[in-house]
Design an enzyme around this catalytic site. Structure first.
Site, PDB file in Angstrom:
ATOM      1  N   ASP A   4       0.679  -3.512  12.156  1.00  0.00           N
ATOM      2  CA  ASP A   4       1.118  -3.892  10.804  1.00  0.00           C
ATOM      3  C   ASP A   4       1.478  -5.384  10.799  1.00  0.00           C
ATOM      4  O   ASP A   4       2.474  -5.795  11.419  1.00  0.00           O
ATOM      5  CB  ASP A   4       2.331  -3.033  10.403  1.00  0.00           C
ATOM      6  CG  ASP A   4       2.730  -3.286   8.963  1.00  0.00           C
ATOM      7  OD1 ASP A   4       2.964  -4.455   8.590  1.00  0.00           O
ATOM      8  OD2 ASP A   4       2.785  -2.331   8.184  1.00  0.00           O
ATOM      9  N   ASP A  23       5.047  -6.374   9.481  1.00  0.00           N
ATOM     10  CA  ASP A  23       6.114  -6.036  10.434  1.00  0.00           C
ATOM     11  C   ASP A  23       6.114  -6.978  11.628  1.00  0.00           C
ATOM     12  O   ASP A  23       7.178  -7.368  12.122  1.00  0.00           O
ATOM     13  CB  ASP A  23       5.942  -4.588  10.928  1.00  0.00           C
ATOM     14  CG  ASP A  23       6.405  -3.580   9.883  1.00  0.00           C
ATOM     15  OD1 ASP A  23       7.224  -3.950   9.019  1.00  0.00           O
ATOM     16  OD2 ASP A  23       5.943  -2.424   9.933  1.00  0.00           O
ATOM     17  N   ARG A  68       0.849  -1.194   0.000  1.00  0.00           N
ATOM     18  CA  ARG A  68       0.000   0.000   0.000  1.00  0.00           C
ATOM     19  C   ARG A  68       0.880   1.238   0.000  1.00  0.00           C
ATOM     20  O   ARG A  68       1.778   1.356   0.825  1.00  0.00           O
ATOM     21  CB  ARG A  68      -0.850   0.059   1.279  1.00  0.00           C
ATOM     22  CG  ARG A  68      -1.913  -0.948   1.378  1.00  0.00           C
ATOM     23  CD  ARG A  68      -2.977  -0.555   2.362  1.00  0.00           C
ATOM     24  NE  ARG A  68      -2.500  -0.188   3.696  1.00  0.00           N
ATOM     25  CZ  ARG A  68      -3.303   0.198   4.675  1.00  0.00           C
ATOM     26  NH1 ARG A  68      -4.607   0.299   4.460  1.00  0.00           N
ATOM     27  NH2 ARG A  68      -2.832   0.494   5.864  1.00  0.00           N
ATOM     28  N   THR A  85      -1.560   7.418  -0.232  1.00  0.00           N
ATOM     29  CA  THR A  85      -2.840   7.272  -0.961  1.00  0.00           C
ATOM     30  C   THR A  85      -3.600   6.017  -0.539  1.00  0.00           C
ATOM     31  O   THR A  85      -4.801   5.901  -0.816  1.00  0.00           O
ATOM     32  CB  THR A  85      -2.579   7.152  -2.478  1.00  0.00           C
ATOM     33  OG1 THR A  85      -1.843   5.940  -2.699  1.00  0.00           O
ATOM     34  CG2 THR A  85      -1.777   8.335  -3.007  1.00  0.00           C
TER      35      THR A  85
HETATM   36  C1  PRP Z   1      -0.885  -4.943   4.316  1.00  0.00           C
HETATM   37  C2  PRP Z   1      -1.684  -6.239   4.357  1.00  0.00           C
HETATM   38  C3  PRP Z   1      -2.525  -6.155   3.105  1.00  0.00           C
HETATM   39  C4  PRP Z   1      -2.794  -4.674   2.999  1.00  0.00           C
HETATM   40  C5  PRP Z   1      -4.189  -4.422   3.472  1.00  0.00           C
HETATM   41  O1  PRP Z   1       0.184  -5.061   3.458  1.00  0.00           O
HETATM   42  O2  PRP Z   1      -0.883  -7.384   4.430  1.00  0.00           O
HETATM   43  O3  PRP Z   1      -1.869  -6.636   1.949  1.00  0.00           O
HETATM   44  O4  PRP Z   1      -1.857  -4.007   3.860  1.00  0.00           O
HETATM   45  O5  PRP Z   1      -4.546  -3.106   3.277  1.00  0.00           O
HETATM   46  P1  PRP Z   1      -5.645  -2.662   2.219  1.00  0.00           P
HETATM   47  O6  PRP Z   1      -6.809  -3.572   2.402  1.00  0.00           O
HETATM   48  O7  PRP Z   1      -5.964  -1.241   2.629  1.00  0.00           O
HETATM   49  O8  PRP Z   1      -5.041  -2.725   0.857  1.00  0.00           O
HETATM   50  P2  PRP Z   1       1.254  -3.866   3.286  1.00  0.00           P
HETATM   51  O9  PRP Z   1       0.825  -2.947   2.202  1.00  0.00           O
HETATM   52  O10 PRP Z   1       1.506  -3.245   4.624  1.00  0.00           O
HETATM   53  O11 PRP Z   1       2.522  -4.607   2.741  1.00  0.00           O
HETATM   54  P3  PRP Z   1       3.487  -5.633   3.482  1.00  0.00           P
HETATM   55  O12 PRP Z   1       2.710  -6.894   3.725  1.00  0.00           O
HETATM   56  O13 PRP Z   1       4.558  -5.818   2.464  1.00  0.00           O
HETATM   57  O14 PRP Z   1       3.977  -5.027   4.764  1.00  0.00           O
HETATM   58  N1  URA Z   2      -2.286  -3.571   6.924  1.00  0.00           N
HETATM   59  C1  URA Z   2      -1.886  -4.018   8.142  1.00  0.00           C
HETATM   60  O1  URA Z   2      -0.901  -4.756   8.251  1.00  0.00           O
HETATM   61  N2  URA Z   2      -2.588  -3.636   9.212  1.00  0.00           N
HETATM   62  C2  URA Z   2      -3.672  -2.835   9.143  1.00  0.00           C
HETATM   63  O2  URA Z   2      -4.289  -2.531  10.181  1.00  0.00           O
HETATM   64  C3  URA Z   2      -4.058  -2.375   7.872  1.00  0.00           C
HETATM   65  C4  URA Z   2      -3.359  -2.762   6.776  1.00  0.00           C
END
Ligand code: PRP
Ligand code: URA
Length: 208
Positions: free
Chosen positions: A199, A202, A103, A107
């Site tokens: 997150d 993380d 994400r 945005t």
């Molecule tokens: C997180 C999660 C989803 C997304 C959800 O990933 O694992 O893929 O956010 O958010 P959304 O429904 O608003 O799209 P992130 O973008 O943090 O990436 P990562 O898993 O690489 O940390």
């Molecule tokens: N992605 C995450 O990992 N946590 C949230 O709460 C939203 C998006």
């Protein structure tokens, strides 16, 4: 299609430990994996069975098996990787694809960076894995990527969802069933699920 919210005391128990900010990386990973197994079990409730003959030590009888070749799991990187071991507990021979999306922090729009899928993916039921369904942008984009490659049967598994995320997937992809371990209240003003667990990526990989 529909959303299936797991309603079980064991899920309540595991999600409550998962949410705590004092839960260790090791325990967090284990819990995500265990919840993924339970979600997958639910998602396979309608799996077609093939009749076989089995010879027990006593007699011959009819048995029923699932063809693991009919399925593929596709985690959304990174956090979806945390669910892979859990689903493979049930279906160790299923093929695995990977979709890379993150994400944009300002945005909240998904940015695509990777897609590698098993051969003949268009003939399989694809089970998408991502622990968090927040705005639904990433989940919806992943499903679109699969459909562009010919996939027709898709299910989506997530550990925690916000109502807006479920709505987005249902509007964009009404043919996809969503399996949710816990439905949370809302998103905060920076797009995190409340109460949520922070997150997920993380916490699984210990990157913060
Ligand atoms: C997180 C999660 C989803 C997304 C959800 O990933 O694992 O893929 O956010 O958010 P959304 O429904 O608003 O799209 P992130 O973008 O943090 O990436 P990562 O898993 O690489 O940390
Ligand atoms: N992605 C995450 O990992 N946590 C949230 O709460 C939203 C998006």
């Amino acid at each position: 299609m529909k959303e299936i919210i797991l309603n079980h005391p064991m899920i309540e128990h595991k999600i409550s430990i998962l949410r705590s900010k004092t839960t260790s990386t090791k325990e967090f990973r284990e819990l995500i994996s265990e919840i993924a197994t339970i979600l997958c079990l639910e998602a396979l409730k309608d799996a077609p069975l093939k009749e076989i003959e089995v010879e027990t030590p006593i007699t011959k009888t009819k048995g029923h098996i699932i063809d693991e070749n009919d399925y593929a799991f596709v985690p959304i990187l990174r956090a979806g990787l945390g669910m892979v071991d859990g689903v493979l507990t049930l279906m160790p021979n299923a093929k695995i694809g990977h979709i890379g999306l993150y994400r944009n922090e300002e945005t909240l729009e998904p940015v695509e960076y990777y897609c590698k899928l098993p051969k003949h993916i268009e003939d399989k039921t694809v089970i998408v894995l991502d622990p968090m369904l927040a705005t639904g942008g990433s989940g919806s984009a992943a499903i679109t990527m699969l459909k562009k490659r010919g996939v027709k049967k898709i299910k989506f598994l997530c550990v925690i969802a916000a109502p807006v995320g479920i709505k987005k997937i249902q509007e964009d992809h009404p043919d996809v069933s969503i399996y949710v371990a816990k439905l949370d209240e809302k998103l905060n003003d920076i797009g995190y699920i409340v109460p949520g667990l922070g997150d997920a990526g993380d916490r699984i990989f210990g990157t913060k």
